[in-house]
Design a protein around this motif. Structure first.
Motif, short mmCIF file in Angstrom:
data_model
loop_
_atom_site.label_atom_id
_atom_site.label_comp_id
_atom_site.label_asym_id
_atom_site.label_seq_id
_atom_site.Cartn_x
_atom_site.Cartn_y
_atom_site.Cartn_z
N ILE A 1 5.21 -0.46 11.10
CA ILE A 1 3.78 -0.41 10.80
C ILE A 1 3.50 0.83 9.96
O ILE A 1 3.97 1.92 10.29
N THR A 2 2.73 0.66 8.90
CA THR A 2 2.32 1.78 8.06
C THR A 2 0.81 1.97 8.20
O THR A 2 0.05 1.02 8.09
N LEU A 3 0.41 3.20 8.48
CA LEU A 3 -1.01 3.54 8.62
C LEU A 3 -1.44 4.34 7.40
O LEU A 3 -0.72 5.22 6.94
N CYS A 4 -2.65 4.04 6.91
CA CYS A 4 -3.11 4.70 5.68
C CYS A 4 -4.63 4.63 5.62
O CYS A 4 -5.22 3.63 6.02
N LEU A 5 -5.25 5.70 5.15
CA LEU A 5 -6.67 5.65 4.86
C LEU A 5 -6.90 4.78 3.63
O LEU A 5 -6.10 4.78 2.70
N ALA A 6 -8.02 4.06 3.62
CA ALA A 6 -8.29 3.12 2.53
C ALA A 6 -8.29 3.82 1.17
O ALA A 6 -7.78 3.28 0.19
N GLN A 7 -8.82 5.03 1.12
CA GLN A 7 -8.91 5.74 -0.17
C GLN A 7 -7.56 6.22 -0.68
O GLN A 7 -7.45 6.64 -1.83
N HIS A 8 -6.52 6.14 0.16
CA HIS A 8 -5.18 6.56 -0.26
C HIS A 8 -4.27 5.38 -0.55
O HIS A 8 -3.07 5.55 -0.74
N ALA A 9 -4.82 4.16 -0.58
CA ALA A 9 -4.00 2.95 -0.69
C ALA A 9 -3.60 2.59 -2.11
O ALA A 9 -2.94 1.58 -2.34
N LYS A 10 -3.97 3.42 -3.07
CA LYS A 10 -3.65 3.12 -4.47
C LYS A 10 -2.14 2.98 -4.67
O LYS A 10 -1.36 3.72 -4.08
N ASN A 11 -1.74 2.01 -5.47
CA ASN A 11 -0.34 1.74 -5.82
C ASN A 11 0.49 1.18 -4.67
O ASN A 11 1.70 1.04 -4.80
N LEU A 12 -0.15 0.84 -3.57
CA LEU A 12 0.57 0.25 -2.44
C LEU A 12 0.45 -1.26 -2.47
O LEU A 12 -0.52 -1.82 -2.97
N GLN A 13 1.45 -1.93 -1.92
CA GLN A 13 1.40 -3.39 -1.77
C GLN A 13 2.19 -3.76 -0.53
O GLN A 13 3.29 -3.26 -0.31
N PHE A 14 1.61 -4.63 0.30
CA PHE A 14 2.25 -5.08 1.53
C PHE A 14 2.07 -6.59 1.66
O PHE A 14 1.11 -7.16 1.14
N ASP A 15 3.00 -7.22 2.38
CA ASP A 15 2.83 -8.65 2.66
C ASP A 15 1.61 -8.87 3.54
O ASP A 15 0.83 -9.81 3.32
N ARG A 16 1.43 -8.00 4.55
CA ARG A 16 0.32 -8.14 5.49
C ARG A 16 -0.49 -6.85 5.52
O ARG A 16 0.09 -5.77 5.64
N VAL A 17 -1.79 -6.98 5.45
CA VAL A 17 -2.70 -5.84 5.52
C VAL A 17 -3.80 -6.16 6.52
O VAL A 17 -4.42 -7.23 6.44
N ALA A 18 -4.03 -5.25 7.44
CA ALA A 18 -5.14 -5.36 8.39
C ALA A 18 -6.09 -4.20 8.14
O ALA A 18 -5.67 -3.04 8.15
N MET A 19 -7.35 -4.52 7.89
CA MET A 19 -8.36 -3.49 7.63
C MET A 19 -9.20 -3.28 8.87
O MET A 19 -9.83 -4.21 9.38
N SER A 20 -9.21 -2.05 9.36
CA SER A 20 -10.01 -1.72 10.52
C SER A 20 -11.49 -1.80 10.17
O SER A 20 -11.89 -1.68 9.01
#
Length: 673
Positions: free
Chosen positions: A586-605
Motif C-alpha cells: 500500500i502506498t500512502l500519499c497526499l493528493a497534492q503530491h500525486a503528480k507523475n504517479l500511476q497505480f492500478d488501484r487508487v482509493a481517495m479518502s
C-alpha cells in the motif's frame, strides 16, 4: 509493424452489444446468437469475479461452441432473466464489469463479427478490433539542415561541448498513437524553430510523444524535466545516441550560466545551482546586512529572501513592495527599506567574493531570473527543447526559453499547477490533447466536474477517457470497503498519519510518498509537543487550537491519536517501519503530491474532497483532487458525496483567497476598515 511500442492495455471485451444487454434486463430474454449468448454468460460471471485474460478467452470460446452445437439449452435457460430492469440496472452491470477490467465491445465490432460468423468466437481478432483509441499512424519528419553560423550580434556562443543538430533528410515513422497525438506530432515535426504551447490533460501521453520524437530524430531534440527521476526514467527507453540529450532544469540552468560566463557575463562568477549550509547569522555578518526597526538582521534576511523568491516567480523586472506583502505586517506600508535590503542580498547572491564559501543558496528560480536579466538564451546546439511540466515554469524562464532559436515545445497541464496560474508565451502555436490513454471513459464525468470547478476554467476541450479502457469507479459507503492494495490518497496530513500508524500495526507493508513523508516529519512534532505541554500542566492553547481545527474539518478522532500515546518515539518507530515503494503493498500519499504517479488501484479518502479550511493552504483543493482522480488506471474508489464536497471546498478556498486580497487592499489604504 509499428516503430514505437504500443501502450499496454489490460481491458478485455465481451461480444455483447449494449442494447442486447438492455433488452435482456428489460425483457428477460437471452440473446439470439451463440456469440452474444457467450458474451452474456461471461458477463454474468465477470460481474462477480475478475478472470485472467487467458481463462476468459477459453470461457468465451467454449461457451460459444456449446451454444452453437445446441448442447447448451440448460445454460441458455439460465441466461433468461426476470426482466423489468431499466437504466439503473444496466449502469450497475457496466460498472461491475469495469471494476474487473471488462467492457462490452463496441456495437460496430460485434455487428461486424456477427455478420461474418455468429456461431464462433473469433478470439484475438475480435479483441484487436475493439482497440480503437490507439491506431497506427505515419508521421513524416521533414528534412532538417545543420544550422548556419549562429554567432550573430548579441547572441550567446553555443556550448562547445554540444554538437549542433546534424543535417538529415525527410523520414517517415509508423507508430501507435491517438488521433490527437498524431496531430500534435505532425505539428511539432512540421514547425521546427517555433514556440509551441502544448496543453495536455493528465494521462494523454505526453511522454509517449517525447519518446517518439527523440527516437525519430535522435540529434534534433533535447528533453528537459524538473527532476532527476523523470530524466532517468527516459534514458533506458531511448537510442544510445539520445541518452546525452536528457537534462534536468538544474542542468540546463548550469549549462546556460557557464555559457554566459564564457561570453563575459557575470563578472567572472559562474552562479550555478547551490544549497547553502551557512547559518543565517553568519550570512548577515558576511554580507553586512543590518537590522530594520525592531527586526534583527536574521529576520531581515528571511524577509528579503522571501521577497526575492516572489519576485523571481513574477514577470516584474525589478523588486517591488508588492513582493513583501506576505512577510511584512499589514500596518507597515513603507517597504522601501526591505526592498533595498533585498536588492543588496540579490547582488550578493551573484558576487564571486561572497559566494566563494557557498554563502547564499541559488535555486532554479533565482537562476532563471538572472538569465532573463542578463539576456542569456539556451545553447543552440541543444536543438529543439521539449520541456516537461512547463506549467510550473516562472515567467522569467518562459522568457529565457522564448529566445531559443531552434524552438521550444512547452509540455504542460495548467490544471496541475497547484498554486497560481501557468505562464504563457504571448505569441506561440497552441495545441491541446484531451484524450486519455491511462483511464477509461468511466471517469469522464468526475474529471470534467472537477475541471469545471477550477478557477481558471476548463480548456476548450473536455477530458475524454479511452473508450477501450476499463477504469472501474466505485463509490464506497465506508472506508473499510476500499482495497488493501494500491494507492491511498489523502487531503489531510493527519488522516494519512493515522492510517499509516494503523496499517503498520496491522502488519501491512506501507510506503509513504517522499514529499508527503517530508511534510509529515516537519509537521507532526507540533501536536506532539502541544500534548506534551498539556501533560506538564503548561498552557493548553496550542492543543485546544489543534483540537478545534480537527473538529472543524470533521476529524474529531485525530487528537485521540496523540493524546493516546503517539509521541516522538512512536513517530520514529513508524518511520522506521515504512518500506521502499518497490516493496510496498500500500502506498500512502497526499493528493497534492500525486503528480507523475500511476497505480492500478487508487482509493481517495473523504478528506481529499473536504478541504479548503486551512488558511495556510496555498494550493487549490480542486486541482489537487483532479491530480488524484487521474492517477488510477483500473480502479478508482471515492466517497459517494465526493463532488458535492469538492464544490464546497472550492467555495471555501475562493473565500479564503478573497479575504487575503481584501486584507492586502486595506493594508495599502485602498479599502476603508
Amino acid at each position: 509493424m509499428p516503430d514505437t511500442a504500443p501502450i499496454t492495455d489490460t481491458t478485455h471485451f465481451l461480444p455483447l452489444r449494449r442494447r442486447t444487454l438492455a433488452q435482456h434486463l428489460g425483457r428477460g430474454t437471452p440473446p439470439a446468437t451463440p456469440l452474444e449468448q457467450a458474451g452474456l454468460f461471461a458477463a454474468q460471471l465477470c460481474r462477480l469475479h475478475a478472470y485472467p485474460a487467458a481463462q476468459l478467452e477459453r470461457l468465451l470460446h467454449d461457451a460459444c461452441a456449446l451454444f452453437a452445437a445446441g448442447d447448451g439449452s440448460a445454460v441458455i435457460a439460465q441466461l433468461a432473466g426476470s426482466g423489468g430492469e431499466g437504466q439503473p440496472a444496466l449502469d450497475a452491470w457496466l460498472a461491475d464489469l469495469a471494476m474487473h477490467g471488462v467492457l462490452l465491445a463496441p456495437d460496430e465490432a460485434v455487428e461486424r463479427f456477427l455478420a461474418a460468423s455468429p456461431d464462433a468466437y473469433p478470439g484475438a481478432d475480435f479483441q484487436a478490433a475493439c482497440q480503437v483509441t490507439l491506431a497506427e499512424h505515419t508521421i513524416r519528419y521533414p528534412a532538417t539542415a545543420a544550422p548556419d553560423d549562429e554567432d550573430e550580434a548579441g547572441d550567446p556562443e553555443p556550448d562547445p561541448d554540444q554538437a549542433p543538430p546534424r543535417a538529415t533528410g525527410a523520414i517517415e515513422r509508423n507508430g501507435l498513437f491517438t488521433s490527437e497525438q498524431a496531430r500534435v506530432l505532425r505539428a511539432i515535426a512540421a514547425n521546427p524553430d517555433e514556440l509551441i504551447d502544448l496543453d495536455a490533460y493528465a494521462g494523454t501521453g505526453k511522454s509517449h510523444l517525447v519518446l517518439a520524437l527523440m527516437e525519430a530524430r535522435p540529434g534534433r531534440y533535447t528533453y528537459i524535466a524538473p527532476s532527476r527521476g523523470q530524466v532517468e526514467a527516459f534514458r533506458p527507453r531511448l537510442p544510445a545516441e539520445s541518452g546525452t540529450r536528457l537534462l534536468t532544469q538544474i542542468e540546463l540552468a548550469n549549462l546556460m550560466v557557464q555559457q554566459a560566463a564564457r561570453s563575459g557575463r557575470g563578472n567572472g562568477f559562474v552562479p550555478t545551482y547551490r544549497l547553502s549550509t551557512v547559518p543565517a547569522w553568519e550570512i548577515t555578518r558576511r554580507i553586512g546586512l543590518q537590522g530594520i526597526g525592531q527586526r534583527v538582521p536574521e529576520q531581515v534576511l528571511m524577509t528579503a529572501l522571501e521577497g526575492i523568491n516572489r519576485w523571481c516567480a513574477s514577470s516584474s523586472p525589478t523588486l517591488q513592495a508588492a513582493h513583501f506583502d506576505r512577510s511584512l505586517p499589514w500596518a507597515m506600508l513603507d517597504a522601501a527599506p526591505y526592498v533595498a535590503a533585498a536588492e543588496h542580498v540579490w547582488r550578493c547572491m551573484f558576487d564571486a567574493g561572497v559566494q566563494k564559501g557557498g554563502c547564499l543558496s541559488l535555486n532554479t528560480g533565482h537562476l532563471g531570473k538572472w538569465l532573463e536579466l542578463q539576456g542569456v538564451a539556451p545553447p543552440v546546439g541543444l536543438g529543439m527543447l521539449l520541456v516537461d511540466e512547463a506549467h510550473e515554469l516562472s515567467p522569467a524562464w518562459k522568457q529565457v526559453l522564448a529566445r531559443h532559436a531552434p524552438g521550444v515545445v512547452s509540455l504542460g497541464d495548467p490544471h496541475q499547477r497547484l498554486v497560481g496560474r501557468a505562464s504563457r508565451w504571448s505569441s506561440a502555436k497552441v495545441l491541446e490533447m484531451s484524450q486519455s490513454v491511462r483511464q477509461g471513459s468511466q471517469v469522464d464525468g468526475l474529471v470534467n466536474q472537477s475541471l469545471a470547478l477550477d478557477d481558471i476554467g476548463a480548456s476548450s476541450e473536455r477530458f475524454m477517457g479511452a473508450s477501450d479502457r476499463a477504469t472501474g469507479v466505485r463509490r464506497y459507503a465506508a472506508w473499510s470497503q476500499v482495497p488493501q492494495s494500491g494507492a491511498r490518497l489523502y487531503g489531510s496530513l493527519w488522516r494519512l498519519l493515522q492510517e499509516a500508524h494503523l496499517l503498520v500495526a496491522q502488519g501491512a507493508r506501507v510506503h509513504v510518498h517522499p514529499a508527503s513523508l517530508r511534510l509529515l516529519q516537519k509537521e507532526a512534532q507540533a501536536p506532539i509537543d502541544a500534548w506534551r505541554s498539556v501533560g506538564r500542566g503548561e498552557s493548553s492553547r496550542r492543543w485546544e487550537a489543534f483540537v478545534d481545527a480537527c473538529e472543524q474539518r470533521g476529524q474529531g478522532d485525530i487528537p485521540a491519536l496523540f493524546s493516546g500515546g503517539f509521541d516522538a518515539t512512536a513517530l520514529e518507530q513508524l518511520l522506521a517501519a515504512l518500506v521502499p515503494a518497490q516493496d510496498a503493498g500500500i502506498t500512502l500519499c497526499l493528493a497534492q503530491h500525486a503528480k507523475n504517479l500511476q497505480f492500478d488501484r487508487v482509493a481517495m479518502s473523504a478528506c481529499c474532497f473536504i478541504t479548503g479550511y486551512e488558511t495556510r493552504q496555498a494550493h487549490s483543493p480542486v486541482r489537487a483532487a483532479y491530480l488524484a482522480l487521474t492517477r488510477g488506471s483500473q480502479q478508482l474508489w471515492l466517497p459517494g458525496d465526493a463532488m458535492e464536497q469538492l464544490q464546497l471546498s472550492a467555495q471555501r478556498h475562493a473565500e479564503t483567497l478573497e479575504t487575503r486580497r481584501m486584507e492586502k487592499r486595506r493594508a495599502a489604504g485602498h479599502v476603508k476598515r
